[in-house]
Motif scaffolding. Structure first.
Motif, PDB file in Angstrom:
ATOM      1  N   LYS A   1       0.550  -0.937  -0.618  1.00 37.35           N
ATOM      2  CA  LYS A   1      -0.181  -0.163  -0.219  1.00 37.35           C
ATOM      3  C   LYS A   1       0.624   0.741  -0.094  1.00 37.35           C
ATOM      4  O   LYS A   1       0.503   2.437  -0.517  1.00 37.35           O
ATOM      5  CB  LYS A   1      -1.083  -0.218   1.154  1.00 37.35           C
ATOM      6  N   ARG A   2       2.117   1.124   0.650  1.00 30.66           N
ATOM      7  CA  ARG A   2       2.959   2.177   0.088  1.00 30.66           C
ATOM      8  C   ARG A   2       3.644   2.809  -0.667  1.00 30.66           C
ATOM      9  O   ARG A   2       4.166   3.536  -1.126  1.00 30.66           O
ATOM     10  CB  ARG A   2       3.812   1.931   1.702  1.00 30.66           C
ATOM     11  N   GLU A   3       4.230   1.218  -0.525  1.00 31.49           N
ATOM     12  CA  GLU A   3       5.061   1.698  -2.369  1.00 31.49           C
ATOM     13  C   GLU A   3       3.860   1.353  -3.804  1.00 31.49           C
ATOM     14  O   GLU A   3       4.264   2.180  -4.594  1.00 31.49           O
ATOM     15  CB  GLU A   3       5.866   0.468  -2.652  1.00 31.49           C
ATOM     16  N   ASP A   4       2.607   0.679  -4.000  1.00 35.74           N
ATOM     17  CA  ASP A   4       2.070   1.259  -4.805  1.00 35.74           C
ATOM     18  C   ASP A   4       0.740   1.939  -4.341  1.00 35.74           C
ATOM     19  O   ASP A   4      -0.120   0.673  -4.206  1.00 35.74           O
ATOM     20  CB  ASP A   4       2.021  -0.286  -6.073  1.00 35.74           C
ATOM     21  N   PRO A   5       0.220   2.628  -3.914  1.00 37.08           N
ATOM     22  CA  PRO A   5      -1.025   2.848  -3.080  1.00 37.08           C
ATOM     23  C   PRO A   5      -2.214   2.840  -4.397  1.00 37.08           C
ATOM     24  O   PRO A   5      -1.692   3.147  -5.426  1.00 37.08           O
ATOM     25  CB  PRO A   5      -0.775   4.323  -2.737  1.00 37.08           C
ATOM     26  N   ASP A   6      -3.863   2.479  -4.115  1.00 38.51           N
ATOM     27  CA  ASP A   6      -4.561   2.607  -4.943  1.00 38.51           C
ATOM     28  C   ASP A   6      -5.367   3.940  -3.953  1.00 38.51           C
ATOM     29  O   ASP A   6      -4.963   4.569  -3.959  1.00 38.51           O
ATOM     30  CB  ASP A   6      -5.671   1.238  -4.273  1.00 38.51           C
ATOM     31  N   LEU A   7      -6.671   3.924  -5.644  1.00 35.21           N
ATOM     32  CA  LEU A   7      -7.086   5.531  -5.276  1.00 35.21           C
ATOM     33  C   LEU A   7      -7.254   5.509  -4.243  1.00 35.21           C
ATOM     34  O   LEU A   7      -7.937   6.968  -3.426  1.00 35.21           O
ATOM     35  CB  LEU A   7      -7.993   4.762  -6.210  1.00 35.21           C
ATOM     36  N   GLY A   8      -8.020   4.094  -3.139  1.00 30.48           N
ATOM     37  CA  GLY A   8      -8.975   4.809  -1.482  1.00 30.48           C
ATOM     38  C   GLY A   8      -7.989   5.650  -0.393  1.00 30.48           C
ATOM     39  O   GLY A   8      -7.873   6.462  -0.559  1.00 30.48           O
TER      40      GLY A   8
ATOM     41  N   GLY B   1      -7.775   9.407   0.770  1.00 27.77           N
ATOM     42  CA  GLY B   1      -7.088   9.673   1.918  1.00 27.77           C
ATOM     43  C   GLY B   1      -6.473  10.277   1.829  1.00 27.77           C
ATOM     44  O   GLY B   1      -5.910  11.606   2.737  1.00 27.77           O
ATOM     45  N   ARG B   2      -5.005  10.168   1.825  1.00 28.36           N
ATOM     46  CA  ARG B   2      -3.530  11.109   1.379  1.00 28.36           C
ATOM     47  C   ARG B   2      -4.494  12.495   1.329  1.00 28.36           C
ATOM     48  O   ARG B   2      -3.949  13.384   2.240  1.00 28.36           O
ATOM     49  CB  ARG B   2      -2.719  10.441   0.695  1.00 28.36           C
ATOM     50  N   THR B   3      -4.827  12.546  -0.036  1.00 26.70           N
ATOM     51  CA  THR B   3      -5.250  13.929  -0.244  1.00 26.70           C
ATOM     52  C   THR B   3      -6.208  14.717   0.657  1.00 26.70           C
ATOM     53  O   THR B   3      -5.721  15.928   1.180  1.00 26.70           O
ATOM     54  CB  THR B   3      -6.220  13.873  -1.355  1.00 26.70           C
ATOM     55  N   LEU B   4      -7.490  14.037   1.190  1.00 25.94           N
ATOM     56  CA  LEU B   4      -8.310  14.866   2.128  1.00 25.94           C
ATOM     57  C   LEU B   4      -7.435  14.820   3.484  1.00 25.94           C
ATOM     58  O   LEU B   4      -7.171  16.050   3.909  1.00 25.94           O
ATOM     59  CB  LEU B   4      -9.300  13.733   2.489  1.00 25.94           C
TER      60      LEU B   4
END
Length: 85
Positions: free
Chosen positions: A7-14, A18-21
């Motif tokens: 998830k850290r190396e290849d994050p999905d859209l979710g 979340g990071r953007t929010l």
């Protein structure tokens, strides 16, 4: 590879959403603090986002925000104490 590493190396859209929010929230509330509102927190957004200029009932805030009535009650109490509601 562990799921957390993937998830850290290849994050999905979710994850990216979340990071953007959270980044936007940090910037928004940092700016609010600079403008003289240091006590506001992201949790207060569950109420502030849904307030009507002519007033809002707690039950309407619950329905609009999707939060439990106890949570909204606590947030409204905090905002009243801080002088925002």
């Amino acid at each position: 590879m562990r799921r957390s590493e993937r998830k850290r190396e290849d994050p999905d859209l979710g994850i990216l959403s979340g990071r953007t929010l959270f980044s936007l929230q940090r910037q928004l509330f940092a700016r609010m603090a600079e403008l003289g509102h240091p006590a506001l927190r992201p949790r207060h957004g569950a109420v502030l986002a849904y307030l009507d200029a002519e007033g809002s009932r707690a039950s309407d805030l619950v329905a609009r925000s999707g939060r439990h009535k106890q949570v909204i009650g606590t947030l409204v109490d905090e905002l009243v104490e801080l002088g925002y509601a």
